[in-house]
Design an enzyme around this catalytic site. Structure first.
Site, PDB file in Angstrom:
ATOM      1  N   ASP A 176       0.881  -1.323  -0.017  1.00  0.00           N
ATOM      2  CA  ASP A 176      -0.173   0.115   0.022  1.00  0.00           C
ATOM      3  C   ASP A 176       0.765   1.337  -0.086  1.00  0.00           C
ATOM      4  OD1 ASP A 176      -2.740  -0.604   1.976  1.00  0.00           O
ATOM      5  OD2 ASP A 176      -1.575  -2.297   0.846  1.00  0.00           O
ATOM      6  N   ASP A 208      -6.169   7.370  -1.765  1.00  0.00           N
ATOM      7  CA  ASP A 208      -6.596   7.758  -0.530  1.00  0.00           C
ATOM      8  C   ASP A 208      -5.698   8.033   0.616  1.00  0.00           C
ATOM      9  OD1 ASP A 208      -9.457   5.751  -1.123  1.00  0.00           O
ATOM     10  OD2 ASP A 208      -9.348   7.833  -1.325  1.00  0.00           O
ATOM     11  N   HIS A 238      -8.917   0.099  -2.368  1.00  0.00           N
ATOM     12  CA  HIS A 238      -9.172   1.598  -2.589  1.00  0.00           C
ATOM     13  C   HIS A 238      -9.277   2.023  -4.062  1.00  0.00           C
ATOM     14  CE1 HIS A 238      -9.267   3.488   1.673  1.00  0.00           C
ATOM     15  NE2 HIS A 238      -8.819   2.166   1.783  1.00  0.00           N
TER      16      HIS A 238
END
Lengths: 628, 162
Positions: A176, A208, A238
């Site tokens: 991520d 995000d 996301h």
């Protein structure tokens, strides 16, 4: 004294050195352990608040689903939100090309940002990265052009990317990034830019939360276009336009591109649904964003029509916004579950496979499921991301699963490191860790723990503040004579009951409650001391105020859904409708008059419309005690 | 008489609550067990200063066979005794200062990287290279690259209570 008996004093010295070392070692180990305890508690606070937020979001969307299922098409509430459930209008490619056409957008001489030539080259993308490093913004024309090319390319990719490990080069796997450009730059600095000699896998959740989600996407897409066989992007949970409404990406794009933001978002919506779902290295290592479930079947996943699943929050039942019977087949639901499981699941220590109630999608899967799925698909290792880890990575399930997370300082400066994996043809994972931000490197362990801890406690105080009316009523149950005092034990158990965060309130007590006497505390005074904000407006109605603070994210989400033209403005009527939606979701009583008054008072420029961002800023929690 | 018994009981129950709270922070599966490797942190965080040898003995008392896990039921009584008897009290500041002064043979008022590293990794209950690196990063003055131990002791021995 020591000089009188030189021989004896030498022996004394030797003994003293050892016991001195022992003392210092004992002292220091204790010190480090106490820091570790504080760090763990801080971590738990951030995680609990994050999960509570996710639960909140799922509740909101389940409520929308309920509205879609049970209300007639004529219902005004349903109409407000039905457009987010509408299937992507089927258009000819030529129509999309026309819609996304960048050619009419002129790059004027006054533009000082980077220029991007097409077809993109390694040189061009490297220059773009440099520009982003210097906080420049790419012109909307180039953005749309780049995204258009990306979309065209992604449509040619299968659902699962297959990579063969080459004997000359290692492959790098990142987790991520969540808009943390500084982490991506740090990875490139430590590891080198992507190229045919330096293949990369990026395992989802590029956007995000952080404030450079778009720059990250443009960078990754740029390298993808230059090296389509060596850069592999997996979709994360996301990469979903509805999730983006709440977690900041939509806001970022609209803020940076006021004129063309809407088009950019629409194009991204399509790109996200075309991102591959998994990468497999040498048929032995499976890389997916979330994880697996007991029903995960790679063959099924390979056959899915992945672009049908634009959002996790729109199950196949919502295929059409028709009130008539849905045409969902079992295959549709089965497919949807395959996709959701891969994007949203988390591992758990116990055996078995249960629905993931924290996230509301996907599963919790156990070590037995890992063994079975790996065996069934002839794999040896599962690499996934999706969960923040203090060290940037974590092994579990007998080291058959690795979680890799690349956004350092995710909760707060100093909260965690980021990491990436380098893997050669022997398929042995090597982990490299890092932590972005120069301030961070210079902080000692003690200072960074303190900093993060202060931030976590602040977040916690905000949660306590927004629940203060509920807390007071609950405390009063233990204070029948209204003395204003309750025992610390009751304080702890009650606070847990109201907030439901699963935190060790007794441990946190000294940092949240300034004084106690004989195990009792003055809760009325404590609540007052929590006073976090000075509302910027005159709102006499406390219940609206409380509702607004508690539902800040929900309100933002609903506003952005209602604001269909992405103008950032909504009318009074729409504002009223937002409250209607929220009110029926929360089942609270807020009078229509109160809402109308509120609308009047926040029409800051008196033009009959409300600026969403201004409104939300007016009700952001500001800690007035921070000035002390 | 009754009052002191009451206060004694109150103390035991307080101590147990503290132990439970610290234990909970590492009980990831919420089943009253923690990984044996976290027990040291838990014990230290309760205000105790055992040596590594002490820790090993304690762990031997509470560990279940070779599972690698420790259950609250075994830990609670043993740890309660440790706390009530003040078995591993904190190191007094002046003793700590003396210890540093013994290592600072030239009485410079500070210790250099090499000095501290040598002592920590070669004497007593040896530090790993990682531990000593961390210690130096944490304690050393950034400009001069030495450890001014007198200042440290003042700053770091004050700890918020649990």
């Amino acid at each position: 004294m020591q000089k009188e008996f030189p021989v004896f004093s030498v022996l004394n010295s030797a003994l003293n050195t050892i016991s001195a070392a022992l003392l210092i070692q004992r002292w220091y180990r204790q010190h480090v352990a106490r820091l570790e305890m504080r760090r763990r508690c801080t971590w738990n606070i951030f995680q609990s608040i994050e999960y509570a937020g996710e639960q909140d979001q799922i509740k909101l969307y389940n409520y929308f689903g309920f509205l879609m299922d049970h209300f007639t098409p004529a219902s005004s509430e349903r109409n407000l939100i039905s457009h987010i459930f509408r299937k992507n209008e089927i258009c000819l490619d030529t129509e999309w090309e026309r819609y996304f056409c960048y050619k009419s957008i002129e790059v004027t001489k006054s533009y000082t940002g980077p220029h991007l030539m097409f077809p993109v080259t390694f040189c061009g993308v490297s220059k773009l990265v440099e520009a982003f490093k210097h906080k420049e913004q790419l012109h909307a024309r180039y953005v749309l052009q780049l995204l258009g090319e990306t979309w065209r390319l992604l449509r040619t990719f299968p659902n699962i990317s297959h990579v063969i490990a080459c004997h000359t080069k290692a492959i790098t796997i990142c987790g991520d990034l969540h808009g943390h450009l500084e982490d991506l730059l740090l990875i490139f600095y430590k590891n080198g830019l992507p190229s045919s000699d330096k293949p990369y896998v990026f395992n989802g959740d590029f956007v995000d939360r952080g404030k450079n989600s778009l720059e990250i996407l443009l960078t990754l897409f740029g390298f993808l276009l230059v090296y389509p066989n060596d850069v592999h992007l997996n979709r994360g949970n996301h990469e979903d336009h509805i999730v983006n409404l709440r977690y900041g990406f939509t806001k970022e794009v609209l803020g940076k591109y006021r004129v063309h933001g809407k088009k950019i978002l629409k194009l991204l919506q399509m790109i996200f649904s075309w991102l591959p779902l998994a990468t497999v290295i040498d048929n032995k290592v499976l890389i997916v964003h979330g994880g697996i479930s007991d029903t995960t079947d790679l063959d099924k996943i390979a056959r899915v029509d992945r672009q049908k699943y634009a959002s996790a929050l729109r199950p196949p039942k919502m295929k059409s916004d028709s009130y008539l019977e849905s045409k969902t087949t079992e295959t549709d639901l089965d497919e949807w579950k395959q996709v959701m499981d891969v994007l949203w699941s988390d591992p758990m220590p116990q055996n078995g496979c249960i629905p993931n109630e924290v996230r509301g999608r996907g599963c919790y899967w156990g070590p037995d499921v890992t063994e079975e799925v790996l065996r069934r698909n002839n794999l040896q290792l599962l690499i996934r991301s999706h969960e923040c880890k203090q060290d940037g990575y974590e092994f579990c399930h007998n080291r058959r699963v690795i979680t890799i997370f690349s956004a350092s300082n995710y909760y707060e400066v100093g909260s965690n490191r980021g990491a990436f994996i380098r893997m050669g043809p022997d398929l042995v994972p090597h982990i490299i860790q890092y932590q972005a931000s120069t301030t961070c490197r210079e902080l000692t362990l003690r200072q960074s723990v303190g900093w993060t801890e202060r931030s976590a406690l602040q977040a916690l105080r905000e949660q306590l503040f927004v629940h203060r009316s509920d807390l007071i009523s609950a405390f009063q149950e233990f204070d029948p004579n209204n003395k204003g005092m309750i025992s610390v034990t009751h304080w702890a158990s009650t606070t847990e009951r109201v907030l439901n965060l699963g935190l060790p309130w007794r441990v946190l007590r000294p940092q949240l409650v300034s004084s106690t006497q004989h195990g009792m505390m003055d809760y009325q005074r404590w609540i007052k001391e929590l006073s976090i904000t000075e509302p910027k407006l005159e709102i006499s109605d406390n219940s609206i105020l409380d509702t607004m603070y508690k539902n800040h994210s929900n309100l933002e989400t609903i506003f952005r859904i209602i604001d269909t033209d992405h103008s950032g403005l909504i009318s009074f009527k729409e504002f009223h409708q937002t409250w209607e939606l929220l009110r029926s979701h929360l089942k609270t009583e807020i009078s229509a008059k109160a809402i109308a008054d509120l609308a009047q008072s926040i029409d800051f420029n008196k033009d009959g419309s409300i600026d969403i961002n201004e409104f939300l800023e007016a009700f952001r929690l500001v800690d007035i005690s921070a000035h002390n | 008489m009754a009052e002191s018994k009451q206060s004694a009981e109150a103390t035991v129950s307080d101590v147990q609550k503290k132990i439970r709270a610290a234990f909970e922070a590492f009980d990831y599966e919420s089943n009253n067990t923690v990984d044996v490797r976290e027990i040291g942190t838990i014990i230290y965080s309760l205000g105790c200063f055992p040596s590594q040898a002490d820790l090993h003995d304690l762990i031997a008392e509470v560990e279940e066979d070779q599972t690698g896990y420790i259950h609250l039921d075994s830990f609670l009584p043993v740890m309660s005794k440790v706390l009530l008897e003040h078995k591993f009290p904190p190191i007094p500041e002046d003793l700590l200062l003396q210890a540093f002064e013994v290592l600072d043979k030239e009485k410079k008022g500070y210790l250099e990287h090499e000095e501290l590293t040598k002592y920590m990794t070669q004497e007593g209950e040896l530090f790993t290279q990682e531990e000593v690196d961390e210690m130096l990063t944490a304690l050393a003055d950034h400009e001069k690259n030495v450890v001014y131990y007198k200042d440290l002791i003042n700053q770091l021995t004050i700890d918020p209570d649990m």
